[in-house]
Design a protein around this motif. Sequence first.
Motif, mmCIF file in Angstrom:
data_model
loop_
_atom_site.group_PDB
_atom_site.id
_atom_site.type_symbol
_atom_site.label_atom_id
_atom_site.label_comp_id
_atom_site.label_asym_id
_atom_site.label_seq_id
_atom_site.Cartn_x
_atom_site.Cartn_y
_atom_site.Cartn_z
ATOM 1 N N TYR B 93 0.845 -1.206 0.000
ATOM 2 C CA TYR B 93 0.000 0.000 0.000
ATOM 3 C C TYR B 93 0.877 1.252 0.000
ATOM 4 O O TYR B 93 0.715 2.153 -0.814
ATOM 5 N N ARG B 94 1.854 1.262 0.900
ATOM 6 C CA ARG B 94 2.754 2.426 0.985
ATOM 7 C C ARG B 94 3.582 2.553 -0.283
ATOM 8 O O ARG B 94 3.814 3.660 -0.774
ATOM 9 N N ASN B 95 4.047 1.416 -0.813
ATOM 10 C CA ASN B 95 4.845 1.470 -2.043
ATOM 11 C C ASN B 95 4.037 2.056 -3.193
ATOM 12 O O ASN B 95 4.577 2.775 -4.034
ATOM 13 N N LEU B 97 1.551 4.297 -2.993
ATOM 14 C CA LEU B 97 1.482 5.741 -2.781
ATOM 15 C C LEU B 97 2.819 6.377 -3.164
ATOM 16 O O LEU B 97 2.871 7.418 -3.816
ATOM 17 N N ASN B 98 3.910 5.707 -2.750
ATOM 18 C CA ASN B 98 5.240 6.264 -2.992
ATOM 19 C C ASN B 98 5.623 6.266 -4.466
ATOM 20 O O ASN B 98 6.433 7.062 -4.915
#
Lengths: 418, 164
Positions: B93-95, B97-98
């Motif tokens: 999930y964070r990847n 967004l990043n």
Amino acid sequence: MGKTFAEKVLGKAAGYEVKANDVVTVEPHFCMSHDNAAPIAKTFKKIGVKNVWKPGALVFILDHAVPAPSDEHAVNHKEIREFVKEQGIPNFYDVMSNGGVCHQVMCEEGFALPGLIMVGSDSHTCTYGAYGAFSTGIGRSEMAAAWATGKIWFKVPESLKITVTGKFKKGVTAKDLILKIIGDIKADGADYMSVEFHGQGITDMTVAERMTLCNMGIEMGAKNAVCPPDKKVLDAIKGKAKSDKWEAIWADDDAVYVKELSYDLGDLVPCVAKPHTVDNYAAIDAVKGTEIHQAFLGSCTNARIEDLRAAADLLKGHKVAVRTIVIPASWTVYRQAMKEGLLDTFLDAGCVIANPGCGPCMGNHEGILAPGEACISTANRNFKGRMGNKESFIYLASPLTVAASALTGKISDPREVL
Amino acid sequence: MKTTGKVWKYGDDVNTDVIFPGKYTYTIKDRAEMAKVALEDLDPEFTKSAKAGDIIVGGKNWGCGSSREQAVSCLKERGIGAIIAKGFARIYYRNCLNEGLPIIVSSEAVDAIEAGEEVTVDFDAGQIVTKKGTFPFPPYPEFVRGLIEDGGLIPHVKKSLGLS
């Protein structure tokens, strides 16, 4: 109302009181990267900052493919050495006899410490929870940004409390406990959560056993997994802490959890995770007799001296029926195994011993499977293609079950050999 | 922002090893090359014929397993318009967004969407338009929106440090 470990440790780092679901920005105490430090360094350079925020906070440990098995890997390692020199990064574990699997080295060398905020560009960074650290895996971009800014944001996770009581029966280990938990709550059962292990069952475990539990927190989706920083942990870090910022932090008795589970170790039996998911639990009786072609005793999950002793005890005086690859988690473990005569026991039994590192765990080298082959492994993932071939099959198990199976060439119950 | 594309639909717990195999993590360094092996161990048909603008629909816990960002980069580079799932593993999930790859959590939409149909995601209106109906989704929190609007974390950090 009391606070969970995550609320306390992230609140301390943020400098104010926090509760679950708050978003905080904190400075990590240590940032660990392995072979992927090279691509992260390239991303870091794109940001345009000349120097990393704190060279002493970065730790690089080469382990994914060591020594380099191909020119691509060799170039990758070379780029890391150049970056280390350029940035003056003091904590660099190259292909040398102080190295090994990154998570093992982080713990052995005194980086994993109670109450620290630790991030790593590897999903199994959650292992350091065995030492009471708040540690979690992040991606490459995020690591590059952390090097540049010294900052990272976290949503304070909700927490899952797992209380462990009772005693293991003969032939049953911490690996069997964690495979059972993941089988029960499934691969997403702790998504985004902080998993806290409590109870006398955990107190009685060695730090090595707790590392096996915390290591696999990610396999149930956890942000981090943690055990109490008790006397065993404090003894383990004595004289080697690489930071003076540590503090033994633990949850309050009246902390609030979104979910609570309890396990009696006496109820457990040896087990495996069947292909191709870690939550595909099977008690040993259900899979006994399944043919295997390779056994792998290694990885950040189960290749510590305690694991090697357990496997060697079972292999002593016997011959393996299938190729069996032993990879100690670090050169410190390797040397200790040598002193104790365990390496002789493995060689006498017909095993091969490879140099410390990740080995075949994610399909890089030293034991790739052929189509149609099955491997029983002490590692943490059995995803399709994980060991380099999508037509192969991986069964995850404890060092005892792997050793017992190596002797027969079939998945076997260690209780029948011990 | 709006994206319309053909749906590739998959089940629960799709892990990063089948999205981008571990054996390639140090041998494939170029993003265009990463795109060529996307989903190789999950769906060779996707690997062969997915087109820019296509949309991936998954079940619960999409992207579980490794932290390898290539499992996002390969899909971003392939031109995937969005991933709609019942849930995402946290590092993935964070990847996303990043990397600036839009992701949406909607169990209702996932249940309604059929493989191969054409779906439109309207990010401004916060809705997914499918054959079986329209499904709303909540907007991203403000700091997440900032990341996506800047094109991912690295451009976002550059901007915040006054380096862009």
